[in-house]
Design a protein around this motif. Structure first.
Motif, PDB file in Angstrom:
ATOM      1  N   PHE A 197      20.248 141.108   9.910  1.00 53.09           N
ATOM      2  CA  PHE A 197      18.980 141.426   8.995  1.00 53.09           C
ATOM      3  C   PHE A 197      19.278 140.966   7.813  1.00 53.09           C
ATOM      4  CE2 PHE A 197      16.810 144.089   6.014  1.00 53.09           C
ATOM      5  CZ  PHE A 197      15.460 144.391   6.588  1.00 53.09           C
ATOM      6  N   LYS A 198      20.330 141.170   7.209  1.00 52.38           N
ATOM      7  CA  LYS A 198      20.866 140.643   5.790  1.00 52.38           C
ATOM      8  C   LYS A 198      21.023 139.300   5.807  1.00 52.38           C
ATOM      9  CE  LYS A 198      23.723 144.734   4.275  1.00 52.38           C
ATOM     10  NZ  LYS A 198      24.950 145.009   3.948  1.00 52.38           N
ATOM     11  N   ASP A 199      21.417 138.572   6.817  1.00 50.58           N
ATOM     12  CA  ASP A 199      21.311 137.076   6.781  1.00 50.58           C
ATOM     13  C   ASP A 199      20.088 136.473   6.756  1.00 50.58           C
ATOM     14  OD1 ASP A 199      24.171 137.030   6.824  1.00 50.58           O
ATOM     15  OD2 ASP A 199      24.436 136.861   9.001  1.00 50.58           O
ATOM     16  N   LEU A 200      19.046 136.965   7.673  1.00 49.15           N
ATOM     17  CA  LEU A 200      17.713 136.612   7.484  1.00 49.15           C
ATOM     18  C   LEU A 200      16.879 136.706   6.239  1.00 49.15           C
ATOM     19  CD1 LEU A 200      16.630 137.518  11.296  1.00 49.15           C
ATOM     20  CD2 LEU A 200      16.399 135.230  10.398  1.00 49.15           C
ATOM     21  N   MET A 201      17.178 138.040   5.857  1.00 53.38           N
ATOM     22  CA  MET A 201      16.599 138.371   4.608  1.00 53.38           C
ATOM     23  C   MET A 201      17.189 137.442   3.458  1.00 53.38           C
ATOM     24  SD  MET A 201      14.133 140.649   4.879  1.00 53.38           S
ATOM     25  CE  MET A 201      13.982 140.287   3.029  1.00 53.38           C
ATOM     26  N   SER A 202      18.431 137.223   3.682  1.00 48.58           N
ATOM     27  CA  SER A 202      18.861 135.932   2.555  1.00 48.58           C
ATOM     28  C   SER A 202      18.027 134.770   2.588  1.00 48.58           C
ATOM     29  CB  SER A 202      20.438 135.919   2.669  1.00 48.58           C
ATOM     30  OG  SER A 202      20.904 135.024   1.883  1.00 48.58           O
ATOM     31  N   LYS A 203      17.939 134.519   3.893  1.00 50.32           N
ATOM     32  CA  LYS A 203      17.235 133.051   4.259  1.00 50.32           C
ATOM     33  C   LYS A 203      15.841 132.988   3.695  1.00 50.32           C
ATOM     34  CE  LYS A 203      19.509 130.714   7.852  1.00 50.32           C
ATOM     35  NZ  LYS A 203      19.330 129.985   9.330  1.00 50.32           N
ATOM     36  N   PHE A 204      15.089 134.256   4.071  1.00 48.87           N
ATOM     37  CA  PHE A 204      13.719 134.265   3.482  1.00 48.87           C
ATOM     38  C   PHE A 204      13.379 134.492   1.950  1.00 48.87           C
ATOM     39  CE2 PHE A 204      12.810 136.175   8.025  1.00 48.87           C
ATOM     40  CZ  PHE A 204      11.962 135.298   8.488  1.00 48.87           C
ATOM     41  N   ASN A 205      14.381 135.119   1.455  1.00 53.14           N
ATOM     42  CA  ASN A 205      14.525 135.031  -0.150  1.00 53.14           C
ATOM     43  C   ASN A 205      14.571 133.916  -0.507  1.00 53.14           C
ATOM     44  OD1 ASN A 205      13.803 137.792   0.130  1.00 53.14           O
ATOM     45  ND2 ASN A 205      15.910 138.685   0.032  1.00 53.14           N
ATOM     46  N   GLN A 206      15.532 133.232  -0.137  1.00 48.20           N
ATOM     47  CA  GLN A 206      16.235 131.859  -0.902  1.00 48.20           C
ATOM     48  C   GLN A 206      14.938 130.637  -0.545  1.00 48.20           C
ATOM     49  OE1 GLN A 206      19.681 130.599   0.870  1.00 48.20           O
ATOM     50  NE2 GLN A 206      21.000 132.318   0.347  1.00 48.20           N
ATOM     51  N   SER A 207      14.018 130.989   0.476  1.00 44.26           N
ATOM     52  CA  SER A 207      12.831 129.973   0.990  1.00 44.26           C
ATOM     53  C   SER A 207      11.761 130.407   0.003  1.00 44.26           C
ATOM     54  CB  SER A 207      12.866 129.686   2.014  1.00 44.26           C
ATOM     55  OG  SER A 207      14.058 129.190   2.874  1.00 44.26           O
ATOM     56  N   SER A 208      11.654 131.704  -0.504  1.00 47.50           N
ATOM     57  CA  SER A 208      10.508 132.118  -1.163  1.00 47.50           C
ATOM     58  C   SER A 208       9.484 132.595  -0.041  1.00 47.50           C
ATOM     59  CB  SER A 208       9.915 131.468  -2.341  1.00 47.50           C
ATOM     60  OG  SER A 208      10.751 131.292  -3.359  1.00 47.50           O
ATOM     61  N   ILE A 209       9.890 132.894   1.097  1.00 45.15           N
ATOM     62  CA  ILE A 209       8.939 133.397   2.302  1.00 45.15           C
ATOM     63  C   ILE A 209       8.783 134.655   2.085  1.00 45.15           C
ATOM     64  CG2 ILE A 209       8.412 133.531   4.595  1.00 45.15           C
ATOM     65  CD1 ILE A 209      10.290 130.874   4.893  1.00 45.15           C
ATOM     66  N   PRO A 210       7.599 135.254   1.891  1.00 45.56           N
ATOM     67  CA  PRO A 210       7.135 136.725   1.816  1.00 45.56           C
ATOM     68  C   PRO A 210       7.413 137.490   3.183  1.00 45.56           C
ATOM     69  CG  PRO A 210       5.158 135.494   1.727  1.00 45.56           C
ATOM     70  CD  PRO A 210       6.411 134.462   1.744  1.00 45.56           C
ATOM     71  N   THR A 211       8.135 138.444   2.758  1.00 50.04           N
ATOM     72  CA  THR A 211       8.426 139.414   4.299  1.00 50.04           C
ATOM     73  C   THR A 211       8.017 140.695   3.928  1.00 50.04           C
ATOM     74  OG1 THR A 211      10.716 140.111   3.334  1.00 50.04           O
ATOM     75  CG2 THR A 211      10.469 138.189   5.036  1.00 50.04           C
ATOM     76  N   TYR A 212       7.856 141.730   4.853  1.00 55.38           N
ATOM     77  CA  TYR A 212       7.690 143.082   4.858  1.00 55.38           C
ATOM     78  C   TYR A 212       8.053 143.761   5.985  1.00 55.38           C
ATOM     79  CZ  TYR A 212       4.012 142.121   8.470  1.00 55.38           C
ATOM     80  OH  TYR A 212       3.324 142.022   9.592  1.00 55.38           O
ATOM     81  N   THR A 213       8.748 144.852   5.703  1.00 54.77           N
ATOM     82  CA  THR A 213       9.381 145.810   6.313  1.00 54.77           C
ATOM     83  C   THR A 213       8.446 147.257   6.743  1.00 54.77           C
ATOM     84  OG1 THR A 213      11.441 144.909   6.123  1.00 54.77           O
ATOM     85  CG2 THR A 213      11.531 147.198   6.994  1.00 54.77           C
ATOM     86  N   GLU A 214       8.190 147.416   7.942  1.00 55.63           N
ATOM     87  CA  GLU A 214       7.699 148.739   8.424  1.00 55.63           C
ATOM     88  C   GLU A 214       8.422 149.947   8.799  1.00 55.63           C
ATOM     89  OE1 GLU A 214       3.300 146.526   9.969  1.00 55.63           O
ATOM     90  OE2 GLU A 214       5.067 146.800  11.272  1.00 55.63           O
ATOM     91  N   ILE A 215       7.904 150.928   8.161  1.00 52.44           N
ATOM     92  CA  ILE A 215       8.477 152.081   8.764  1.00 52.44           C
ATOM     93  C   ILE A 215       7.778 153.263   8.919  1.00 52.44           C
ATOM     94  CG2 ILE A 215      10.120 154.086   7.622  1.00 52.44           C
ATOM     95  CD1 ILE A 215      11.883 151.812   7.886  1.00 52.44           C
ATOM     96  N   ILE A 216       8.057 154.102  10.147  1.00 52.29           N
ATOM     97  CA  ILE A 216       7.155 155.249  10.487  1.00 52.29           C
ATOM     98  C   ILE A 216       7.797 156.343   9.972  1.00 52.29           C
ATOM     99  CG2 ILE A 216       6.269 156.442  12.469  1.00 52.29           C
ATOM    100  CD1 ILE A 216       6.376 153.817  14.003  1.00 52.29           C
ATOM    101  N   LEU A 217       7.053 157.259   9.202  1.00 51.15           N
ATOM    102  CA  LEU A 217       7.379 158.687   8.956  1.00 51.15           C
ATOM    103  C   LEU A 217       6.486 159.683   9.241  1.00 51.15           C
ATOM    104  CD1 LEU A 217       9.137 160.253   6.726  1.00 51.15           C
ATOM    105  CD2 LEU A 217       7.367 159.839   5.246  1.00 51.15           C
ATOM    106  N   PRO A 218       7.067 160.862   9.950  1.00 51.68           N
ATOM    107  CA  PRO A 218       8.480 161.099  10.333  1.00 51.68           C
ATOM    108  C   PRO A 218       8.603 160.599  12.028  1.00 51.68           C
ATOM    109  CG  PRO A 218       7.407 163.004  10.479  1.00 51.68           C
ATOM    110  CD  PRO A 218       6.230 162.189   9.856  1.00 51.68           C
TER     111      PRO A 218
END
Length: 387
Positions: free
Chosen positions: A329-350
Motif C-alpha cells: 500500500f505504501k509503495d503504491l501510494m508513493s508512486k501515485f503521489n510522486q506522479s500527482s495522480i489523485p487517490t481516495y481511500t474508503e472506510i466503512i464505519l462501523p
C-alpha cells in the motif's frame, strides 16, 4: 392484432440535467428483442429513467400498459413500490415485475406486504424476463421459471424457484448501446452519463456486499473487439461526458489497460467520453497504477480508489475481506503521489469487531502510509441480500 405493451423503468437521481442512461432495463429489452416471437408480439414503450412530480399523472399519461418491469436499487426501491402500487390501482390487470439487487432473495412475506406486485426476479434478469414475456403470451405459468418468486393469487400461495443454473452468454448478448435501444432517449435534451460493463462477477466475498455471492463469483467477460470497442465509439458519437465502469474490479485483467487506452484514444480524437470512473481491483497492483496513469495523463481519471474498509485484521476477518499488505500500500501510494495522480481511500464505519481504538488507529496508519489526498468514511448500511 394489437401488440402487448411493455413499460420498463430504471429511475436514477439527477445531477442538474445529468442522468444515467437506463442501462439495466435496456439490456432486458435488447435481449428479449433478439427473439422473433417477442419482436412480433410486443411493443416496448419508451424507457423511463426519471421521476415526475405527480406520480399518478406520470402513470396515467403512459396509456395502456400490460407489463411493467422495474429495476430496483437501494436509491429507487421505495419509488418503485409506490409506482407499482399506483400502477396496479389504475389498471388491476397489469403485470408488475420487479428485479434488481434490492429485490429480496427470500420472498417469504413479501407479497403479503406488497400484494400489488406479481413477480420478483432473482439474479441476472435477461433470460428470466424473456421467459416471463414468453409465458405471458401463452399459459401465464410463471411458477416454473427458474429465478423467480411468483404471487400465485389463484392458489393463494407464493412460488419461489431456484436460481437459474445457466447464466446468459455474454459473448452472444446484444448491446443496447449498439442496437438502437436508446436511440429515442438520445433525442432528449439531457446530459447523458453511461453505465458500462466490460465483465460481470467478483471473486471476493466481502460479507457487506452481494457482488461476490456464489451466483456471481465467477467473472465472465464481454467481447473486447466486437462489443467494447464499438461501444466506446458509441459513447464518442453520442457525446457521453462520463462513462461509469460497472465492473467490480477494473484492473483485474491485463486487457483492462487496453480498454483504458482505447477510451483515451477516442477522447483525443473526438473529445468524448471526457471522464471514465471505475471501481479499481480490490488488491491494487502495478496494473491498476498503469491504468490510472494512462487515464490521468489524458485528464479522464476521477481518482484511483485505494479502498480498505478497515485496517484492523480482526475486522477484515469478520467481513471476509483481504486488503493488500501495508508495505505494498505504501509503495503504491508513493508512486501515485510522486506522479500527482489523485487517490481516495474508503472506510466503512462501523464494521463488526471495530472499536474506537482500532478505527482511529487505522486512520493513523493510512495517513502515515501516504494517503494525503482523500479519505471517504461511509456509514455502514445493511444492504439487501448481503451476508
Amino acid at each position: 392484432m394489437s401488440k402487448i405493451n411493455v413499460q420498463l423503468l430504471q429511475i436514477n437521481s439527477s445531477y442538474g440535467n445529468q442522468y444515467f442512461i437506463p442501462y439495466s432495463v435496456g439490456l432486458l429489452q435488447s435481449f428479449s428483442n433478439e427473439f422473433p416471437e417477442i419482436r412480433e408480439s410486443y411493443n416496448f414503450k419508451k424507457l423511463i429513467y426519471k421521476q415526475e412530480t405527480d406520480l399518478n399523472k406520470q402513470i396515467r399519461d403512459l396509456g395502456p400498459v400490460d407489463i411493467f418491469g422495474q429495476s430496483c436499487y437501494v436509491w429507487n426501491y421505495q419509488f418503485n413500490l409506490a409506482f407499482a402500487r399506483i400502477a396496479k390501482e389504475q389498471n388491476p390487470g397489469t403485470l408488475i415485475v420487479l428485479g434488481g439487487p434490492q429485490v429480496p432473495d427470500n420472498s417469504k412475506g413479501f407479497f403479503d406486504k406488497y400484494p400489488f406486485v406479481d413477480i420478483l426476479c432473482h439474479g441476472e434478469g435477461e433470460i428470466v424476463f424473456y421467459e416471463i414475456l414468453k409465458r405471458y403470451k401463452a399459459e401465464k405459468d410463471y411458477g416454473t421459471i427458474e429465478g423467480v418468486s411468483f404471487n400465485d393469487r389463484i392458489n393463494k400461495k407464493t412460488v419461489q424457484t431456484n436460481r437459474a443454473k445457466i447464466s446468459v452468454d455474454l459473448e452472444k448478448m446484444p448491446s443496447p448501446y449498439l442496437d438502437g435501444t436508446f436511440s429515442n432517449l438520445m433525442e432528449e435534451n439531457v446530459l447523458w452519463q453511461a453505465s458500462w460493463e466490460t465483465n460481470r462477477g467478483c471473486p471476493y466475498r466481502c460479507s457487506f456486499c452481494v457482488w461476490g455471492s456464489e451466483y456471481y463469483n465467477k467473472i465472465r467477460k464481454f467481447n473486447f473487439k466486437d462489443r467494447l470497442l464499438k461501444e466506446i465509439d458509441w459513447f464518442s458519437e453520442n457525446k457521453i461526458d462520463l462513462v461509469f465502469g460497472c465492473d467490480a474490479n477494473f484492473g483485474i485483467f491485463p486487457r483492462d489497460l487496453d480498454i483504458a487506452k482505447a477510451l483515451v484514444t477516442n477522447k483525443e480524437k473526438y473529445g468524448f467520453p471526457k471522464k471514465f470512473r471505475v471501481c479499481n481491483a480490490k488488491n491494487s497492483n502495478q496494473l491498476v497504477y498503469q491504468i490510472s496513469e494512462t487515464l490521468n495523463n489524458a485528464g479522464m481519471d476521477k481518482g484511483t480508489s485505494m479502498s480498505v474498509q478497515s485496517m484492523s485484521p480482526e475486522v477484515l476477518g469478520a467481513i471476509k475481506r483481504e486488503n493488500i499488505g501495508l508495505d505494498k500500500f505504501k509503495d503504491l501510494m508513493s508512486k501515485f503521489n510522486q506522479s500527482s495522480i489523485p487517490t481516495y481511500t474508503e472506510i466503512i464505519l462501523p464494521l463488526p469487531k471495530e472499536t474506537f481504538k482500532s478505527f482511529v488507529g487505522g486512520l493513523d496508519t493510512l495517513f502515515h502510509g501516504g494517503q494525503h489526498n482523500q479519505l471517504n468514511i461511509y456509514n455502514c448500511t445493511i444492504l439487501m441480500n448481503s451476508e
